[in-house]
Design a protein around this motif. Structure first.
Motif, PDB file in Angstrom:
ATOM      1  N   MET A   1      21.992 -12.931   3.369  1.00  0.00           N
ATOM      2  CA  MET A   1      22.259 -13.446   4.707  1.00  0.00           C
ATOM      3  C   MET A   1      21.526 -12.580   5.735  1.00  0.00           C
ATOM      4  O   MET A   1      21.584 -11.354   5.663  1.00  0.00           O
ATOM      5  N   ARG A   2      20.840 -13.225   6.686  1.00  0.00           N
ATOM      6  CA  ARG A   2      20.083 -12.490   7.680  1.00  0.00           C
ATOM      7  C   ARG A   2      20.450 -12.961   9.077  1.00  0.00           C
ATOM      8  O   ARG A   2      20.644 -14.153   9.311  1.00  0.00           O
ATOM      9  N   SER A   3      20.551 -12.008  10.007  1.00  0.00           N
ATOM     10  CA  SER A   3      20.850 -12.324  11.403  1.00  0.00           C
ATOM     11  C   SER A   3      20.696 -11.055  12.235  1.00  0.00           C
ATOM     12  O   SER A   3      20.939  -9.937  11.745  1.00  0.00           O
ATOM     13  N   GLU A   4      20.287 -11.232  13.494  1.00  0.00           N
ATOM     14  CA  GLU A   4      20.253 -10.086  14.400  1.00  0.00           C
ATOM     15  C   GLU A   4      21.656  -9.522  14.627  1.00  0.00           C
ATOM     16  O   GLU A   4      21.812  -8.383  15.053  1.00  0.00           O
ATOM     17  N   LEU A   5      22.666 -10.322  14.324  1.00  0.00           N
ATOM     18  CA  LEU A   5      24.044  -9.850  14.450  1.00  0.00           C
ATOM     19  C   LEU A   5      24.275  -8.607  13.598  1.00  0.00           C
ATOM     20  O   LEU A   5      25.068  -7.738  13.954  1.00  0.00           O
ATOM     21  N   PHE A   6      23.551  -8.501  12.468  1.00  0.00           N
ATOM     22  CA  PHE A   6      23.756  -7.395  11.541  1.00  0.00           C
ATOM     23  C   PHE A   6      22.781  -6.245  11.790  1.00  0.00           C
ATOM     24  O   PHE A   6      22.562  -5.412  10.906  1.00  0.00           O
ATOM     25  N   SER A   7      22.202  -6.189  12.973  1.00  0.00           N
ATOM     26  CA  SER A   7      21.292  -5.095  13.301  1.00  0.00           C
ATOM     27  C   SER A   7      22.055  -3.780  13.369  1.00  0.00           C
ATOM     28  O   SER A   7      23.287  -3.752  13.522  1.00  0.00           O
ATOM     29  N   ALA A   8      21.346  -2.673  13.283  1.00  0.00           N
ATOM     30  CA  ALA A   8      21.967  -1.343  13.226  1.00  0.00           C
ATOM     31  C   ALA A   8      22.840  -1.058  14.440  1.00  0.00           C
ATOM     32  O   ALA A   8      23.872  -0.389  14.328  1.00  0.00           O
ATOM     33  N   GLU A   9      22.461  -1.578  15.610  1.00  0.00           N
ATOM     34  CA  GLU A   9      23.232  -1.276  16.808  1.00  0.00           C
ATOM     35  C   GLU A   9      24.617  -1.901  16.784  1.00  0.00           C
ATOM     36  O   GLU A   9      25.516  -1.461  17.513  1.00  0.00           O
ATOM     37  N   ASN A  10      24.829  -2.926  15.951  1.00  0.00           N
ATOM     38  CA  ASN A  10      26.133  -3.571  15.862  1.00  0.00           C
ATOM     39  C   ASN A  10      26.975  -3.080  14.693  1.00  0.00           C
ATOM     40  O   ASN A  10      28.149  -3.457  14.579  1.00  0.00           O
ATOM     41  N   LEU A  11      26.389  -2.265  13.813  1.00  0.00           N
ATOM     42  CA  LEU A  11      27.141  -1.754  12.675  1.00  0.00           C
ATOM     43  C   LEU A  11      28.098  -0.655  13.124  1.00  0.00           C
ATOM     44  O   LEU A  11      27.850   0.047  14.115  1.00  0.00           O
ATOM     45  N   GLU A  12      29.187  -0.504  12.389  1.00  0.00           N
ATOM     46  CA  GLU A  12      30.182   0.523  12.718  1.00  0.00           C
ATOM     47  C   GLU A  12      29.548   1.906  12.686  1.00  0.00           C
ATOM     48  O   GLU A  12      28.837   2.262  11.750  1.00  0.00           O
ATOM     49  N   LYS A  13      29.816   2.690  13.745  1.00  0.00           N
ATOM     50  CA  LYS A  13      29.309   4.059  13.814  1.00  0.00           C
ATOM     51  C   LYS A  13      30.283   4.987  13.104  1.00  0.00           C
ATOM     52  O   LYS A  13      31.483   4.974  13.370  1.00  0.00           O
ATOM     53  N   GLU A  14      29.751   5.819  12.211  1.00  0.00           N
ATOM     54  CA  GLU A  14      30.577   6.725  11.422  1.00  0.00           C
ATOM     55  C   GLU A  14      30.426   8.154  11.934  1.00  0.00           C
ATOM     56  O   GLU A  14      29.390   8.548  12.446  1.00  0.00           O
ATOM     57  N   SER A  15      31.512   8.926  11.790  1.00  0.00           N
ATOM     58  CA  SER A  15      31.494  10.332  12.187  1.00  0.00           C
ATOM     59  C   SER A  15      32.419  11.104  11.268  1.00  0.00           C
ATOM     60  O   SER A  15      33.430  10.570  10.785  1.00  0.00           O
ATOM     61  N   ALA A  16      32.082  12.355  11.025  1.00  0.00           N
ATOM     62  CA  ALA A  16      32.919  13.194  10.170  1.00  0.00           C
ATOM     63  C   ALA A  16      34.079  13.812  10.938  1.00  0.00           C
ATOM     64  O   ALA A  16      35.004  14.360  10.341  1.00  0.00           O
ATOM     65  N   GLN A  17      34.058  13.736  12.266  1.00  0.00           N
ATOM     66  CA  GLN A  17      35.092  14.348  13.098  1.00  0.00           C
ATOM     67  C   GLN A  17      36.066  13.295  13.599  1.00  0.00           C
ATOM     68  O   GLN A  17      35.665  12.252  14.109  1.00  0.00           O
ATOM     69  N   PRO A  18      37.377  13.541  13.462  1.00  0.00           N
ATOM     70  CA  PRO A  18      38.360  12.590  13.999  1.00  0.00           C
ATOM     71  C   PRO A  18      38.395  12.630  15.517  1.00  0.00           C
ATOM     72  O   PRO A  18      37.962  13.605  16.145  1.00  0.00           O
ATOM     73  N   GLY A  19      38.895  11.550  16.127  1.00  0.00           N
ATOM     74  CA  GLY A  19      39.047  11.521  17.572  1.00  0.00           C
ATOM     75  C   GLY A  19      38.512  10.251  18.191  1.00  0.00           C
ATOM     76  O   GLY A  19      38.086   9.312  17.506  1.00  0.00           O
ATOM     77  N   LEU A  20      38.557  10.223  19.539  1.00  0.00           N
ATOM     78  CA  LEU A  20      38.110   9.066  20.301  1.00  0.00           C
ATOM     79  C   LEU A  20      36.622   9.173  20.568  1.00  0.00           C
ATOM     80  O   LEU A  20      36.118  10.200  21.017  1.00  0.00           O
ATOM     81  N   ARG A  21      35.894   8.069  20.339  1.00  0.00           N
ATOM     82  CA  ARG A  21      34.455   8.021  20.632  1.00  0.00           C
ATOM     83  C   ARG A  21      34.070   6.574  20.889  1.00  0.00           C
ATOM     84  O   ARG A  21      34.832   5.646  20.597  1.00  0.00           O
ATOM     85  N   LEU A  22      32.898   6.373  21.442  1.00  0.00           N
ATOM     86  CA  LEU A  22      32.438   5.026  21.758  1.00  0.00           C
ATOM     87  C   LEU A  22      31.776   4.381  20.545  1.00  0.00           C
ATOM     88  O   LEU A  22      30.898   4.978  19.924  1.00  0.00           O
ATOM     89  N   GLN A  23      32.210   3.164  20.234  1.00  0.00           N
ATOM     90  CA  GLN A  23      31.465   2.344  19.286  1.00  0.00           C
ATOM     91  C   GLN A  23      30.285   1.707  20.006  1.00  0.00           C
ATOM     92  O   GLN A  23      29.177   1.677  19.501  1.00  0.00           O
ATOM     93  N   ASN A  24      30.535   1.187  21.194  1.00  0.00           N
ATOM     94  CA  ASN A  24      29.501   0.730  22.115  1.00  0.00           C
ATOM     95  C   ASN A  24      30.095   0.769  23.516  1.00  0.00           C
ATOM     96  O   ASN A  24      31.186   1.303  23.708  1.00  0.00           O
TER      97      ASN A  24
END
Length: 246
Positions: A1-24
């Motif tokens: 399946m292909r779509s601009e919807l699945f571009s890197a900017e829309n994928l979940e951002k991961e971090s090793a540190q817990p806490g509040l951060r911006l997804q977008n």
């Protein structure tokens, strides 16, 4: 399946540190390993073992203040382990880190989430009794931790190093050490007597050293306070004085 919807900017951002951060710019992501506080109903998705507990306004004292003032934050405690995503009607989300000694005065409607290490209370805004109902009371946050606030559109941060005036319905938050008051921006004249208005009757005034965050949108909450609001304020003034301690 292909779509601009699945571009890197829309994928979940991961971090090793817990806490509040911006997804977008519109979504807050909380990488949860413990607990934090959030506005009721702001969760849009979560993964993992997460529990939600309604807290009202954050305690009985704050509940009474909220009922008297109309100000406050309807809160829920979010605890467990996992990822939680929060938003508020596609408003822009901004993160502010408070350190020991910092204090931030903010409209309750603009609070999205905050670390449970922070303390907050409902305080009367000094000198604002003649303005919009929205400007009479605010939430004051202090302590050490991160808070997520929302704005409608990209805000401007004004450095208060000279007399500064802001529409009370556009003011999001400001340094709690600033002196606040009200200023009549509209000049009296024949047009005023004939019922004409500029729409800029009163503004909030700020003095001291600090900042004010202003959004490019005016939230209509109650308009200019009239005689009825003044009477209500006077009737509850004694009890408010004891509760607010300010």
């Amino acid at each position: 399946m292909r779509s601009e919807l699945f571009s890197a900017e829309n994928l979940e951002k991961e971090s090793a540190q817990p806490g509040l951060r911006l997804q977008n710019s519109k979504l807050l992501k909380a990488e949860l390993n413990g607990e934090f506080m959030a506005r009721q109903g702001s969760m849009v998705a979560y993964q993992g073992n997460v529990q939600f507990e309604a807290l009202g306004s954050g305690g009985f004292g704050k509940f009474i203040k909220q009922k008297l003032t109309g100000e406050g934050v309807p809160l829920m405690r979010v605890r467990g382990q996992g990822d939680v995503f929060l938003a508020d009607r596609a408003a822009d989300v901004h993160l502010i880190d408070l350190e020991q000694g910092d204090a931030l005065s903010i409209n309750g409607t603009n609070v999205l989430a905050f670390d449970s290490t922070l303390q907050y209370d409902i305080k009367m805004v000094g000198g604002a009794g003649m303005m919009s109902n929205a400007g009479l009371f605010n939430c004051v946050f202090s302590g050490y931790g991160r808070i997520a606030v929302t704005t409608k559109g990209s805000p401007v941060v004004l450095t208060v190093d000279q007399p500064t005036y802001v529409d009370p319905q556009a003011a999001i938050c400001w340094s709690a050490n600033l002196q606040t008051g009200y200023h009549r921006a509209e000049q009296l004249g024949l047009g005023t007597l004939l019922g004409r208005t500029t729409g800029e009757r009163y503004t909030m005034s700020f003095a001291g050293q600090g900042f004010v965050v202003v959004q490019p949108s005016e939230e209509f909450i109650g308009g200019i306070a009239g005689a009825g609001a003044g009477q209500q304020s006077g009737q509850s003034g004694g009890l408010l004085g004891n509760l607010l301690g300010n």
